[in-house]
Design a protein around this motif. Structure first.
Motif, mmCIF file in Angstrom:
data_model
loop_
_atom_site.group_PDB
_atom_site.id
_atom_site.type_symbol
_atom_site.label_atom_id
_atom_site.label_comp_id
_atom_site.label_asym_id
_atom_site.label_seq_id
_atom_site.Cartn_x
_atom_site.Cartn_y
_atom_site.Cartn_z
ATOM 1 N N TYR A 4 -2.348 0.691 -4.450
ATOM 2 C CA TYR A 4 -1.952 -0.653 -4.053
ATOM 3 C C TYR A 4 -1.145 -1.322 -5.159
ATOM 4 O O TYR A 4 -1.320 -1.034 -6.348
ATOM 5 N N THR A 31 -5.097 6.131 -1.579
ATOM 6 C CA THR A 31 -4.146 5.024 -1.473
ATOM 7 C C THR A 31 -4.011 4.307 -2.810
ATOM 8 O O THR A 31 -5.005 4.130 -3.525
ATOM 9 N N SER A 49 0.844 -1.194 0.000
ATOM 10 C CA SER A 49 0.000 0.000 0.000
ATOM 11 C C SER A 49 0.877 1.241 0.000
ATOM 12 O O SER A 49 1.952 1.248 0.607
ATOM 13 N N CYS A 50 0.391 2.262 -0.653
ATOM 14 C CA CYS A 50 1.047 3.572 -0.667
ATOM 15 C C CYS A 50 -0.015 4.586 -0.280
ATOM 16 O O CYS A 50 -0.896 4.913 -1.082
ATOM 17 N N ALA A 51 0.045 5.052 0.959
ATOM 18 C CA ALA A 51 -0.932 6.002 1.467
ATOM 19 C C ALA A 51 -0.408 7.419 1.325
ATOM 20 O O ALA A 51 0.709 7.733 1.760
#
Length: 120
Positions: free
Chosen positions: A77, A75, A21-23
């Protein structure tokens, strides 16, 4: 302030799966292209996938990795299936306005990275 935080890395056996994940915080994700890059020990950082107007993938991960984004959650993914030992690296996400790029120098904002290790 634009911030990116990766999570979801870990140790997995060959053939296994992970979802990274990249928030994003401090900005709205919608107009940004988000790229995933990786860097293995002793190697250059390389592009893996990018989520812009349409998803794009490096040849080495096509058919195994899937990028997706949830703008409501801010986010992005990266679903990684059929992992191989050569996928072992630190994975980074990065943001740039509008268009994807395979050039890491085109991205101005980076996360801190998450380690992915594929080993039996």
């Amino acid at each position: 302030q634009l911030q990116l935080v990766e999570s979801g890395g870990g140790l997995v056996q060959p053939g296994g799966s992970l979802r990274l994940s990249c928030a994003a915080s401090g900005f709205t994700l919608r107009p940004y292209a988000i790229g995933w890059f990786r860097q293995a020990p002793g190697k250059e950082r390389e592009g893996v996938s990018c989520s812009g107007s349409r998803p794009d993938y490096a040849e080495s991960v096509k058919g195994r990795f899937t990028i997706s984004r949830d703008n409501a959650k801010n986010t992005v993914y990266l679903q990684m299936n059929s992992l191989k030992p050569e996928d072992t690296a630190i994975y980074y996400c990065a943001a740039r306005l509008y268009r994807c790029s395979w050039q890491k120098t085109d991205f101005g904002s980076w996360g801190q990275g998450t380690q992915v290790t594929v080993s039996s």
